[in-house]
Design an enzyme around this catalytic site. Structure first.
Site, PDB file in Angstrom:
ATOM      1  N   TRP A 111      40.951  18.332  47.839  1.00  0.00           N
ATOM      2  CA  TRP A 111      39.525  18.332  47.565  1.00  0.00           C
ATOM      3  C   TRP A 111      39.444  19.300  46.527  1.00  0.00           C
ATOM      4  O   TRP A 111      38.120  19.149  45.575  1.00  0.00           O
ATOM      5  CB  TRP A 111      38.912  18.697  48.778  1.00  0.00           C
ATOM      6  CG  TRP A 111      37.427  19.364  48.543  1.00  0.00           C
ATOM      7  CD1 TRP A 111      36.234  18.413  48.575  1.00  0.00           C
ATOM      8  CD2 TRP A 111      37.008  20.546  48.451  1.00  0.00           C
ATOM      9  NE1 TRP A 111      34.937  19.038  48.323  1.00  0.00           N
ATOM     10  CE2 TRP A 111      35.622  20.430  48.342  1.00  0.00           C
ATOM     11  CE3 TRP A 111      37.566  21.759  48.297  1.00  0.00           C
ATOM     12  CZ2 TRP A 111      34.684  21.706  47.977  1.00  0.00           C
ATOM     13  CZ3 TRP A 111      36.923  22.821  48.151  1.00  0.00           C
ATOM     14  CH2 TRP A 111      35.440  22.724  47.719  1.00  0.00           C
TER      15      TRP A 111
ATOM     16  N   THR B  40      25.753  17.114  43.863  1.00  0.00           N
ATOM     17  CA  THR B  40      26.699  17.861  44.469  1.00  0.00           C
ATOM     18  C   THR B  40      26.978  17.282  45.698  1.00  0.00           C
ATOM     19  O   THR B  40      26.108  16.902  46.481  1.00  0.00           O
ATOM     20  CB  THR B  40      26.438  19.307  44.559  1.00  0.00           C
ATOM     21  OG1 THR B  40      27.183  19.828  45.651  1.00  0.00           O
ATOM     22  CG2 THR B  40      24.945  19.495  45.039  1.00  0.00           C
TER      23      THR B  40
ATOM     24  N   ARG C 212      27.818  11.797  39.813  1.00  0.00           N
ATOM     25  CA  ARG C 212      27.543  13.023  39.053  1.00  0.00           C
ATOM     26  C   ARG C 212      27.279  12.832  37.515  1.00  0.00           C
ATOM     27  O   ARG C 212      27.649  13.419  36.626  1.00  0.00           O
ATOM     28  CB  ARG C 212      28.977  13.741  39.074  1.00  0.00           C
ATOM     29  CG  ARG C 212      29.552  14.140  40.601  1.00  0.00           C
ATOM     30  CD  ARG C 212      28.728  14.781  41.245  1.00  0.00           C
ATOM     31  NE  ARG C 212      29.180  15.215  42.754  1.00  0.00           N
ATOM     32  CZ  ARG C 212      28.936  14.300  43.714  1.00  0.00           C
ATOM     33  NH1 ARG C 212      27.844  13.385  43.428  1.00  0.00           N
ATOM     34  NH2 ARG C 212      29.162  14.487  44.915  1.00  0.00           N
TER      35      ARG C 212
ATOM     36  N   ASP D  11      34.082  12.118  45.938  1.00  0.00           N
ATOM     37  CA  ASP D  11      32.702  12.479  45.710  1.00  0.00           C
ATOM     38  C   ASP D  11      31.916  11.407  46.474  1.00  0.00           C
ATOM     39  O   ASP D  11      31.022  11.606  47.003  1.00  0.00           O
ATOM     40  CB  ASP D  11      32.358  12.813  44.263  1.00  0.00           C
ATOM     41  CG  ASP D  11      32.938  14.002  43.800  1.00  0.00           C
ATOM     42  OD1 ASP D  11      33.449  14.729  44.703  1.00  0.00           O
ATOM     43  OD2 ASP D  11      32.819  14.138  42.458  1.00  0.00           O
TER      44      ASP D  11
ATOM     45  N   ASP E  37      39.609  20.840  43.167  1.00  0.00           N
ATOM     46  CA  ASP E  37      40.084  20.504  41.945  1.00  0.00           C
ATOM     47  C   ASP E  37      40.895  21.542  41.295  1.00  0.00           C
ATOM     48  O   ASP E  37      41.608  21.141  40.193  1.00  0.00           O
ATOM     49  CB  ASP E  37      38.851  20.106  40.841  1.00  0.00           C
ATOM     50  CG  ASP E  37      38.083  18.899  41.187  1.00  0.00           C
ATOM     51  OD1 ASP E  37      38.842  17.863  41.597  1.00  0.00           O
ATOM     52  OD2 ASP E  37      37.108  18.671  40.920  1.00  0.00           O
TER      53      ASP E  37
ATOM     54  N   LYS F 137      32.295  29.384  41.003  1.00  0.00           N
ATOM     55  CA  LYS F 137      33.104  27.835  41.282  1.00  0.00           C
ATOM     56  C   LYS F 137      34.218  28.164  42.177  1.00  0.00           C
ATOM     57  O   LYS F 137      34.118  28.951  43.244  1.00  0.00           O
ATOM     58  CB  LYS F 137      33.458  27.562  39.756  1.00  0.00           C
ATOM     59  CG  LYS F 137      32.505  27.123  38.754  1.00  0.00           C
ATOM     60  CD  LYS F 137      32.213  25.879  38.465  1.00  0.00           C
ATOM     61  CE  LYS F 137      33.131  24.854  38.465  1.00  0.00           C
ATOM     62  NZ  LYS F 137      32.318  23.453  38.192  1.00  0.00           N
ATOM     63  N   GLU F 138      35.231  27.732  41.921  1.00  0.00           N
ATOM     64  CA  GLU F 138      36.261  27.748  42.889  1.00  0.00           C
ATOM     65  C   GLU F 138      37.199  29.139  43.284  1.00  0.00           C
ATOM     66  O   GLU F 138      38.007  29.491  43.884  1.00  0.00           O
ATOM     67  CB  GLU F 138      37.445  26.560  42.660  1.00  0.00           C
ATOM     68  CG  GLU F 138      37.051  25.270  43.170  1.00  0.00           C
ATOM     69  CD  GLU F 138      36.398  24.585  42.141  1.00  0.00           C
ATOM     70  OE1 GLU F 138      35.804  25.248  40.996  1.00  0.00           O
ATOM     71  OE2 GLU F 138      36.472  23.280  41.993  1.00  0.00           O
TER      72      GLU F 138
HETATM   73  O1  IFM Z   1      35.819  18.467  45.324  1.00  0.00           O
HETATM   74  C1  IFM Z   1      35.664  18.590  44.132  1.00  0.00           C
HETATM   75  C2  IFM Z   1      34.681  17.739  43.474  1.00  0.00           C
HETATM   76  O2  IFM Z   1      35.444  16.262  43.665  1.00  0.00           O
HETATM   77  C3  IFM Z   1      34.193  17.951  42.069  1.00  0.00           C
HETATM   78  N1  IFM Z   1      33.513  19.286  42.101  1.00  0.00           N
HETATM   79  C4  IFM Z   1      34.394  20.165  42.599  1.00  0.00           C
HETATM   80  C5  IFM Z   1      35.023  19.966  43.934  1.00  0.00           C
HETATM   81  C6  IFM Z   1      35.799  21.362  44.468  1.00  0.00           C
HETATM   82  O3  IFM Z   1      36.782  21.436  43.517  1.00  0.00           O
END
Ligand code: IFM
Length: 804
Positions: free
Chosen positions: A493, A711, A346, A363, A495, A638-639
């Site tokens: 997984w 990603t 990354r 990752d 974050d 995002k999440e």
């Molecule tokens: O799993 C994570 C990854 O390690 C970093 N980016 C976001 C993902 C999901 O939170």
């Protein structure tokens, strides 16, 4: 709207409209020399480290500037333009261009005012500098005199942050001089009297060069302000407009390299030369430049070597299916994306500014999975590295420093590690990713002895790969929450899910369940009865807990908070349906058939969108619990109910494992970059690489994708497609062929290198089913079920699978 197309014969993406909705970029180079370039030549480069080896400057979050610019000026009309559409940006009615992003090279072609230009940007294989190979042709009916100028904007300091923010320092350590065929930039040149091997405050003289070979330098400039001119920009540099550069260097200010050459071309005539950029000391620069005296004899060959190298890797797995989008992704772009995440983690993109100081454990271990079927020898090197970053308590170091020193590292239990990395504690999932990765590698290669290879732990001691994996199970078993399920710790997984030491994660519990399946196979192979019995007992207990505590009528919940509150139950006002526990219930083998199908159906109903499945829904807003960090993001981002692309790979795989080819393929198409080529204005980022997420339906920009290239999606979708849809499932002793395809597909082909044999696989589906095996023939001999034992493989093996 479309801005380009896939040229699959050349494995290039061709941008025919340069005004793309975002910079569409490509990666050139290797870990020794990284270079990123957009379709408008914006981008930067660095030697080894994006943080500490930055050579060419890029201004992030701006207008894709500066870049590797080539300006062309007609000395009669005084009109000028650039070989990439930007930075000059001529009217697209009169300026035609084409940018071809290929595997580790980018070609820009332009036609304007009777002049055709072509620039091929690349980093030669195994070299640590870059080449801009320029060819200019006069396609008009008159003789033309042109001034061609190359421009490279050096950073004033190799440290990216210092260059950007510490101007009172970085501008006063840089100077440039002209050396005949190149501009030399020196940083800390005043230290040239210091004895070799010593330094002042960790500083030594650093040299960069910007050179022109194959044409005579007619004027030069080493000072950015003088090149651009006050109140000018990259689109109208004073030096270019005037037709000649100032022939002055820079001392105290901003350095650059600008070199002009004047060429006269009769109608139909062309010329070729090359600009080169690098970070090298003078004797080596002279050597490099000497080899480019006749660029036309070198550059074509170097480009061919690059193509051979990359196409050679990709040739390990090539498919021909009825879907062009699927073919383009699996044969070229998803595969290349996997290699880029494998190499760059990354670290550096147009979103990651290059400051990451290490590899994220989960990752990187996941990234490896995407290249195992293409380059297992590269994969195993990284697997060894990541095993050496596992702590002797079984957990993974959340961040593995670029300077990682196996056996001598501090851990999250040490204040020093926390201070240096900013990672305060272990994460629950890190080491569990080793199981599928190690298994996939061994199954792909048949390299069973790998289990016995001895590898150090990050902090102290060493053990076999098998022991490392056993310790990873121990780590989870030693970190259980209140109900006896794996604790969520600092994160799983996700974050943005902080479940803590007492809270529990269903996802991690499923990962552990799956890991136990894998370790069980290893234990059986090693005839380790004690471990096998232990795993049987613990897996059964865990399975019971998951069934009793986590199945909520038609879905699996996401976990428990430290206070025991359930996350993701169907009656919750927010976040009542989560994607990953449903897909992982299937992948892990935990879900019973009817449960699996019900959960997957609910996903389709509640989470699916035209752009893929949302990570959870509804987004957090008023009902977030303490550890629900996703609430910090806007709804749909995002999440927090974004379409998290990495999870699409798992839902593809889960549907395929259930034999649901139509659904698996639907999920692939919804989120596949190539499938969105003609709605590029909605997706915005490149139609040939994955992004981290797509904005979900709760966002006003539903469908827009972000965080291009680097990603985990690249690897999870690759696995979902190769193992899932195409059904290539090796084990220790051979290969299962278990495709799950859209029922319309009549036939598809795979060419796969497997354990030194070339497999040509034809899958026929006359009855238009989604999955299943009617009969399997290997070199004309019928196999039992869908399995090909390794012994029957020949150097060239012909395989025909009839699904129906
Ligand atoms: O799993 C994570 C990854 O390690 C970093 N980016 C976001 C993902 C999901 O939170």
């Amino acid at each position: 709207m479309k801005y380009g197309y896939f040229d699959e014969t050349k494995k290039e993406y061709v941008i025919t409209r340069p005004d793309t909705p975002a910079p569409w970029v490509n990666y050139l180079g290797s870990p020794e020399y990284g270079a990123i370039i957009s379709n408008n030549a914006g981008g930067y480069s660095f030697a080894k480290s994006g943080a500490n080896g930055r050579i060419l400057r890029y201004i992030f979050n701006q207008f894709d500037e500066p870049g590797r610019y080539i300006y062309i000026r007609d000395n009669k009309s005084k009109d000028y333009w650039s070989a990439s559409w930007q930075p000059v940006g001529k009217d697209l009615k009169t300026y035609r261009s084409e940018c071809r992003h290929g595997t580790a090279y980018t070609k820009m072609q332009a036609d304007y005012s009777g002049i055709h230009s072509e620039v091929r940007y690349y980093v030669p294989l195994d070299r640590a500098y870059e080449v801009w190979n320029v060819c200019i042709a006069n396609t008009s009916a008159e003789e033309r005199e042109l001034t061609v100028t190359g421009y490279a904007e050096f950073t004033n300091n190799s440290n990216y942050e210092q260059d950007q923010v510490n101007l009172q320092y970085s501008q006063f350590i840089t100077r440039t001089v002209f050396c005949g065929d190149h501009v030399r930039q020196m940083i800390h040149a005043n230290l040239d009297q210091i004895e070799e091997g010593s330094d002042v405050d960790d500083k030594i003289v650093v040299s960069r060069f910007f050179a022109l070979k194959g044409a005579k330098v007619t004027s030069w400039c080493g000072d950015r302000e003088k090149f651009l001119g006050r109140y000018h920009g990259y689109g109208n540099p004073a030096g270019v407009a005037e037709g000649t550069l100032c022939n002055e260097g820079n001392e105290n200010g901003n350095s650059c390299g600008a070199l002009s050459t004047v060429v006269r071309l009769a109608p139909g005539e062309h010329c070729e030369f090359a600009f080169l950029v690098g970070m090298k000391e003078e004797p080596e620069v002279a050597e490099i430049l000497a080899s480019y005296a006749l660029p036309e004899q070198v550059c074509g060959k170097e480009l061919q070597q690059l193509t051979d190298y990359w196409h050679g890797k990709l040739a390990h797995f090539q498919i021909k299916t009825p879907s062009e989008e699927f073919n383009a992704m699996i044969n070229t772009w998803n595969a290349y994306n996997c290699f880029m995440t494998f190499i760059w983690s990354r670290a550096a993109s147009f979103v990651y500014c290059g400051l990451r100081n290490g590899y994220g454990y989960r990752d990187t271990v996941q990234d490896i999975q995407g290249v195992i079927h293409l380059a297992p020898e590269m994969a195993v090197e990284k697997i060894r590295f990541m095993l050496s970053a596992q702590v002797d308590n079984g957990g993974g170091l959340p961040l593995v420093k670029f300077t990682h020193n196996p056996g001598h590292e501090d851990t999250p239990d040490d204040a020093s590690y926390v201070k240096e990395t900013g990672h305060p504690a272990y994460r629950a999932d890190d080491a569990l990713w080793l199981f599928p990765t190690v298994y996939k590698y061994i199954a792909e290669t048949g390299h069973l002895e790998f289990m016995d290879e001895v590898i150090p732990y990050a902090n102290r001691g060493e053990a076999t790969v098998y022991e490392h994996l056993k310790r990873a199970i121990d780590f989870s078993m030693n970190h259980l929450g209140k109900h006896g399920m794996p604790a969520g710790l600092y994160a799983d997984w996700n974050d943005c899910l902080r479940l803590g030491k007492e809270g529990e994660s269903t996802f991690v519990a499923m990962q552990l369940y799956y890991a136990m399946n894998i370790l069980r196979k290893f234990a059986e192979y090693k005839q380790d009865k004690e471990t096998a019995a232990y795993l049987d007992e613990k897996q059964e207990e865990l399975g019971k807990l998951l069934q009793e505590l986590c199945w909520n009528e038609d879905r699996f919940i996401r976990g428990f908070t430290e206070a025991g509150e359930v996350i993701g139950k169907r009656t919750d006002p927010e976040a009542n349906m989560w994607l990953n526990p449903q897909s992982w219930a299937v992948i892990s083998g935990l879900a019973k058939a009817d449960q699996a199908d019900m959960a997957l159906e609910r996903v389709y109903e509640k989470l699916n969108t035209p752009y893929g499945a949302i990570l959870m829904d509804p987004p957090y807003h008023a009902h977030a619990f303490d550890g629900a960090l996703a609430v910090i993001y806007n709804p749909g981002a995002k999440e927090n109910a974004g379409i998290f692309s990495q999870s699409q790979g798992w839902i593809i795989l889960a549907e395929a494992l259930r034999g649901h080819g139509d659904r698996a393929f639907t999920y692939f198409m919804e989120n596949a970059p190539a499938a969105q080529n003609d709605r590029a204005q909605i997706r915005v980022i490149e139609p040939y690489c994955y992004g981290q997420f797509t904005e979900g339906k709760a966002s006003p920009n539903f469908g827009r994708s972000h965080v291009h290239w680097l990603t985990g999606t690249a690897s999870t979708v690759m696995v979902g497609c190769v193992e899932g849809i195409l059904g290539m499932r090796p084990d220790f002793y051979g290969l299962h062929l278990t495709p799950a395809i859209p029922h319309e597909w009549e036939e598809f082909e795979v060419n796969k290198v497997f354990r030194g044999c070339q497999l040509h696989i034809v899958v026929k589906n006359p009855g238009h089913v989604q999955s299943g095996c009617d009969r399997l023939l290997v070199n004309g001999v019928r196999m039992q079920g869908d399995y090909i034992p390794q012994e029957v493989l020949k150097k060239q093996t012909e395989i025909v699978l009839y699904m129906s």
